[in-house]
Design a protein around this motif. Structure first.
Motif, PDB file in Angstrom:
ATOM      1  N   TYR A 230       0.839  -1.197   0.000  1.00  0.00           N
ATOM      2  CA  TYR A 230       0.000   0.000   0.000  1.00  0.00           C
ATOM      3  C   TYR A 230       0.878   1.253   0.000  1.00  0.00           C
ATOM      4  O   TYR A 230       1.679   1.465   0.906  1.00  0.00           O
ATOM      5  N   THR A 231       0.738   2.088  -1.001  1.00  0.00           N
ATOM      6  CA  THR A 231       1.591   3.258  -1.180  1.00  0.00           C
ATOM      7  C   THR A 231       1.054   4.469  -0.422  1.00  0.00           C
ATOM      8  O   THR A 231      -0.076   4.463   0.087  1.00  0.00           O
ATOM      9  N   LYS A 236      -2.718   0.414  -4.180  1.00  0.00           N
ATOM     10  CA  LYS A 236      -2.121  -0.858  -3.799  1.00  0.00           C
ATOM     11  C   LYS A 236      -1.541  -1.510  -5.045  1.00  0.00           C
ATOM     12  O   LYS A 236      -2.132  -1.480  -6.120  1.00  0.00           O
ATOM     13  N   GLN A 281       0.183   3.315   7.531  1.00  0.00           N
ATOM     14  CA  GLN A 281       0.499   3.255   6.103  1.00  0.00           C
ATOM     15  C   GLN A 281       1.100   4.563   5.615  1.00  0.00           C
ATOM     16  O   GLN A 281       1.928   4.572   4.697  1.00  0.00           O
ATOM     17  N   TYR A 282       0.704   5.662   6.241  1.00  0.00           N
ATOM     18  CA  TYR A 282       1.150   6.983   5.805  1.00  0.00           C
ATOM     19  C   TYR A 282       2.187   7.576   6.764  1.00  0.00           C
ATOM     20  O   TYR A 282       2.397   8.784   6.799  1.00  0.00           O
ATOM     21  N   HIS A 396       3.800  -1.449   3.496  1.00  0.00           N
ATOM     22  CA  HIS A 396       3.623  -0.021   3.230  1.00  0.00           C
ATOM     23  C   HIS A 396       5.001   0.656   3.369  1.00  0.00           C
ATOM     24  O   HIS A 396       5.950   0.033   3.851  1.00  0.00           O
TER      25      HIS A 396
END
Length: 421
Positions: A230-231, A236, A281-282, A396
């Motif tokens: 997951y970017t 994804k 993820q971020y 991620h």
């Protein structure tokens, strides 16, 4: 590490532990991420803090005047003599660590090179002035070429280079040197058109590292599987993930986890790869911000655990960037006054200024067998509460680092934002 052979700690560079070196490296990684973020679509990036330091130390050892003062502040040193001492200790450590044990084993190679235009030749060993009475003669200071390039950095020296008349040939020669030094990983380091009539000096360092995972920490290709990564932009992508049932050293912090995977030990070196994985993820931007501020020794004091789930993506990418531009906010020295280079080269009349450029290109490959990485840095000077079973799922964006445990030297660092690129 044998201090007679040269200890990084004994050089004074690691007073206060690994934290200062780590913070500086993390700061560079943060600046690279900022550059990529401004480009609109961040990509994987990597750097070699050690390779950058080697070129800067090689350069600083020959400077004087205000340019030297700026460089000393940037490098956190008090004097040129301190730079010489640190450089010697650094090279002694690398000489001890360097090896070429075979195609399928661990390898570490490092070479330095300098190309000098025929119009501003290196200053060679000074000769005593025989016209002076003996009582007036001053002891000769070793030249930059003898004291620094040859004795300390063991440089490949190419003098009387024709940057103007044979620019294409010189570019081909430098690119061939970089290709050989990086075992074929770094190609086309210098594009055609970069060297011209204004070019005077070209300094370079090349590092090559090949490390096979420790026998107890191997990954089986049969267990590698395709999963989603997951970017940062919410997409994804499909990526190949390695997994293992072995025990690893890991630790959870407030907002991220750190995992260590050791490489097979050498006679004089103990290398490991560290993965810094944000919980979110971020979370990569906040992670880089935190690590560049006040890193803790605890990041490397990890505990052995058996994972409920371990997934790390394979990745293979190259990255090149403008070092001087990236570090400009960090008071990167402005090297424009030609007289401050007069200990290094003979400056022609009518050449008041130098313009400074510094670039690095890095290639890194991580798979089930281990890691292969190379970096070439060039600087040319034109004359103008956790559960008992932990999981580590790197699906991620995360940061990685290759460090030698005994010396604390950080060879490579970077972030994977999309392993499929």
């Amino acid at each position: 590490m044998d201090k007679k052979k040269g200890s990084w700690e004994s050089s004074g560079c690691e007073k206060g532990g690994i934290s200062r070196s780590f913070a500086n490296s993390a700061h560079m990684a943060k600046e690279l991420f900022s550059v990529e973020e401004k480009n609109g679509r961040p990509r994987n990036f990597a750097l070699s803090p050690l390779s950058i330091d080697l070129v800067l130390y090689m350069l600083a050892a020959g400077l004087q005047g205000s340019t030297l003062e700026q460089m000393l502040k940037f490098l956190g040193s008090e004097s040129r003599d301190e730079i010489l001492s640190k450089s010697q200790n650094m090279m002694d450590v690398l000489d001890t660590l360097s090896s070429n044990e075979g195609e399928n084993d661990n390898v570490l190679c490092m070479v330095n090179g300098i190309w000098v235009d025929e119009h501003c030749p290196l200053i060679e060993s000074s000769q005593p002035d025989e016209s002076e009475p003996s009582y007036m003669k001053q002891p000769n200071e070793p030249s930059y070429m003898d004291q620094v390039l040859i004795k300390i950095f063991k440089c490949d020296i190419k003098s009387n280079v024709k940057f103007l008349e044979n620019a294409i040939g010189v570019v081909d020669e430098i690119n061939s040197w970089a290709n050989d030094a990086s075992k074929g990983l770094i190609k086309n380091l210098v594009p055609y058109g970069v060297l011209n009539k204004e070019s005077g000096l070209f300094l370079a360092n090349a590092l090559y590292f090949k490390g096979m995972w420790d026998y107890k920490h191997k990954f089986s290709e049969d267990q590698t599987c395709e999963k989603h990564f997951y970017t940062l932009d919410g997409e994804k992508v499909s990526a190949s993930f390695m997994t293992s049932v072995w025990k690893y050293h890991c630790k959870s912090f407030d907002t991220f986890k750190v995992l260590k995977i050791p490489y097979q030990e050498r006679v004089h070196g103990k290398f490991s790869m560290y993965f810094f994985l944000p919980e979110s993820q971020y979370g990569l931007p906040n992670l880089l911000e935190e690590l560049s501020g006040h890193p803790q020794e605890d990041y490397f004091n990890l505990e052995e655990v058996k994972f409920e789930k371990l997934l790390i993506p394979k990745f293979d990418f190259s990255y090149n960037f403008d070092v001087a531009a990236t570090l400009k906010k960090n008071r990167f020295p402005s090297m424009e006054d030609s007289k401050d280079f007069s200990k290094m080269v003979k400056i022609r009349r009518g050449v008041p200024n130098f313009a400074t450029n510094m670039f690095q290109k890095v290639v890194i490959k991580v798979d089930e067998k281990g890691t292969e990485a190379a970096a070439v840095t060039r600087s040319d000077f034109p004359r103008s509460a956790r559960s008992k079973r932990m999981s580590f799922v790197a699906d991620h964006p995360f940061m990685f680092m290759i460090k030698e445990e005994n010396s604390g030297l950080i060879f490579f660092m970077g972030s994977v934002l999309n392993p499929s690129l």
